[in-house]
Design a protein around this motif. Structure first.
Motif, PDB file in Angstrom:
ATOM      1  N   ILE A 541     -66.948 -73.436 -30.868  1.00 22.99           N
ATOM      2  CA  ILE A 541     -68.045 -74.200 -30.264  1.00 22.99           C
ATOM      3  C   ILE A 541     -68.509 -73.530 -28.978  1.00 22.99           C
ATOM      4  O   ILE A 541     -69.710 -73.419 -28.701  1.00 22.99           O
ATOM      5  N   VAL A 542     -67.528 -73.072 -28.185  1.00 26.02           N
ATOM      6  CA  VAL A 542     -67.847 -72.422 -26.913  1.00 26.02           C
ATOM      7  C   VAL A 542     -68.619 -71.122 -27.150  1.00 26.02           C
ATOM      8  O   VAL A 542     -69.579 -70.818 -26.422  1.00 26.02           O
ATOM      9  N   ARG A 543     -68.197 -70.343 -28.143  1.00 25.67           N
ATOM     10  CA  ARG A 543     -68.916 -69.092 -28.450  1.00 25.67           C
ATOM     11  C   ARG A 543     -70.364 -69.385 -28.828  1.00 25.67           C
ATOM     12  O   ARG A 543     -71.291 -68.653 -28.448  1.00 25.67           O
ATOM     13  N   TYR A 544     -70.561 -70.441 -29.585  1.00 23.31           N
ATOM     14  CA  TYR A 544     -71.929 -70.801 -29.975  1.00 23.31           C
ATOM     15  C   TYR A 544     -72.756 -71.190 -28.755  1.00 23.31           C
ATOM     16  O   TYR A 544     -73.904 -70.752 -28.606  1.00 23.31           O
ATOM     17  N   ARG A 545     -72.193 -72.006 -27.871  1.00 30.89           N
ATOM     18  CA  ARG A 545     -72.937 -72.404 -26.673  1.00 30.89           C
ATOM     19  C   ARG A 545     -73.230 -71.194 -25.787  1.00 30.89           C
ATOM     20  O   ARG A 545     -74.309 -71.112 -25.180  1.00 30.89           O
TER      21      ARG A 545
END
Length: 581
Positions: A541-545
């Motif tokens: 999720i963090v990589r996507y954000r």
């Protein structure tokens, strides 16, 4: 005869008598005039008993013509060689025969030396056995094209015994050739393959032909050559027929598969290139050329580091080598176009079994811009809902709380017990006001903090430490800058996701959140002494954000701490600088 002449003759006579080979002198009618003991021993008798016997009567019936041909050749050329079989009492003996006309004798006589060829016979037997074990069909033909010998594979291919049959009858072969129907029109036609095309007195190879059998068509690869004994004279033709039907089918299927995959690569919307171990581009599809504004042919042969824009995508081969056994490495980068505009590029790389590197590049700029727009719409809606909660619902609940307080006071003045109920209702309303304001701050934490992201991160750490009991420290250094509010919002969401995962999933005891401002960069660093296991999903999720704001995310372990670093690169012009605490 004097003694000077007699002595050499005696020596020569003794030499001939002791020769291991059979030596004899015959007249033109093959009558034996002289023979030594080695020759008479083959017939279990003494030399005197063979004088006057015809040599033609001592050889096999099928070799008599061969014997007379050898004598005729010797009379013309004075010397010849050949093979004849002696019909000895014990068993027939194949011999090598050397024949020469003896000079100075009239009428002419022939000197003959016969050597038993047992080794030759064994080698011929062995050669025949080897031919029968060969998988290729091997056929020997005479000058007329009649089959004189065929191995077992040739028998199976012909479906019968082809010996004594004409080659073209035993093997009715056809081949495809290019024919002309008109001055400019040509087509492929089928014609018979004649034996004369194979027996041209020279070696021919690589002739493709087809043999129609009862149940299938066989594709054959033919080679042919003359049979000789090292001289210019040819005794016939040997033809080798190799069944390549299965090989041809496999090659056709392979070509069809290669064509299908080639069409897929050529028509793919992604840019695809193949690199050798040194980084040289071996192949590239048109989409890659379109992505770079060049022809694909111009990229082949160049090194990836020498190509603008592609040089920024040069893969880390050491990392690929480590992960090649497990998965295809996929990464995303924000690169600058030739005109300076940023482009979002997603690349996947895989080391192939032969050591080459397959690189697939996708331009996802439009997708990222759309996702960013969706995220911005979501953020605006969250801000609107947060404001409505804070400004409307919270205020109305606060008003209800004041009215409840007034009601409580009136009931107390009358001495009614219901004043306690009014007090309880007032407490619940005040708790609802607090929860509403907390919910509003959760939806837009930066907007409701005076120092923006800095205050929001500090409040996040204090709240996490209060609820989890884990020490959570926040520090800020330098002057963090942001191009827009969306970057601040995404960094806060990244920090919140990682802090929650570290507290609940990573078994951490100490947690540090750092906000660092540098030259054209802002870095958010989260460190904890827990494990990486359990936070794989939050990291996705963090990589996507991070990708939404073109930030780089790295995960590594330093000493006993696991560090997640999010780096945001941007120009300072027009940027907003949050206040340090």
């Amino acid at each position: 005869m004097n003694s000077a002449t007699a002595e050499p003759e005696i020596v020569y006579q003794s030499f001939v008598d002791t020769m291991p080979e059979g030596a004899l002198v015959i007249d033109p009618e093959t009558r034996i005039v002289y023979c030594n003991g080695s020759f008479s021993g083959l017939f279990l008798t003494v030399p005197d008993n063979l004088i006057g016997v015809c040599l033609a009567d001592l050889v096999g019936p099928e070799d008599r013509k061969q014997l007379y041909r050898l004598l005729e050749t010797a009379e013309l050329l004075h010397f010849t060689k050949g093979h004849v079989t002696l019909m000895c009492p014990a068993a027939p003996v194949l011999t090598c025969m050397s024949c020469a006309v003896l000079p100075g004798v009239s009428p002419p006589v022939f000197g003959v030396v016969l050597s038993p060829a047992a080794a030759l016979f064994e080698s011929q037997t062995l050669a025949a056995a080897i031919l029968d074990q060969a998988t290729e069909a091997i056929v020997l033909c005479d000058h007329s094209g009649r089959v004189t010998h065929a191995n077992l594979a040739a028998h199976r291919l012909a479906g019968r015994d082809p010996c004594s049959m004409p080659f073209n009858e035993a093997f009715p072969l056809k081949r495809r050739v290019i024919g002309f129907r008109g001055p400019t029109e040509c087509s492929e036609i089928e014609e018979r393959l004649l034996f004369s095309q194979l027996s041209a007195g020279r070696i021919v190879r690589g002739i493709h032909a087809c043999l129609a059998l009862a149940h299938r068509h066989v594709i054959l690869l033919l080679s042919a050559g003359p049979i000789g004994n090292g001289t210019d004279k040819s005794f016939g033709t040997v033809v080798t027929l190799t069944d390549i039907t299965r090989q041809t089918e496999v090659e056709s299927a392979l070509r069809a598969s290669e064509n299908r995959y080639s069409q897929v690569v050529q028509q793919a919307a992604e840019g695809i290139c193949l690199l050798d171990p040194t980084g040289e581009i071996l192949d590239a599809n048109p989409s890659l050329g379109l992505l770079l504004g060049r022809r694909a042919e111009d990229l082949v042969g160049r090194r990836i580091r020498d190509v603008d824009f592609l040089s920024q995508l040069e893969p880390d081969r050491a990392r690929l080598q480590e992960e090649a056994e497990r998965q295809t490495v996929i990464g995303e980068r924000c690169l600058n176009w030739e005109d300076g505009t940023p482009r979002f590029i997603e690349g996947s790389a895989k080391i192939m079994p032969n050591g080459t590197l397959l690189l697939i590049i996708r331009d996802i700029t439009e997708r990222r811009l759309l996702e960013k727009e969706i995220a911005e719409i979501t953020r605006r809606e969250e801000r609107r809902i947060g404001r409505d909660l804070y400004d409307l619902l919270a205020q109305q609940l606060a008003g209800v709380g004041f009215l409840t307080k007034v009601l409580e006071q009136k009931l107390q003045a009358r001495g009614l017990e219901e004043s306690q109920d009014a007090h309880r209702i007032g407490e619940l309303v005040r708790e609802a006001v607090k929860q509403t304001r907390d919910l509003a701050e959760g939806l837009c934490p930066i907007e409701f903090n005076a120092d923006g992201l800095t205050s929001a991160l500090k409040e996040l750490c204090n709240s996490s430490e209060k609820h989890s009991g884990i020490r959570c420290r926040f520090t800020v250094s330098g002057s963090p800058v942001f191009a827009d509010a969306a970057s601040e919002a995404q960094l806060y969401l990244i920090a919140r996701e990682l802090v929650r995962a570290s507290v609940s999933l990573a078994d951490a005891n100490h947690l540090t959140v750092r906000l660092e401002g540098g030259d054209r960069t802002t870095q958010l660093v989260i460190e904890h002494d827990g494990t990486l296991r359990g936070i794989e999903t939050p990291l996705k999720i963090v990589r996507y954000r991070a990708s939404l704001i073109a930030a780089d995310l790295s995960v590594r372990r330093e000493a006993q701490f696991l560090q997640v670093r999010c780096t945001l690169r941007q120009e300072k012009s027009g940027a907003k600088t949050p206040v340090s605490s």
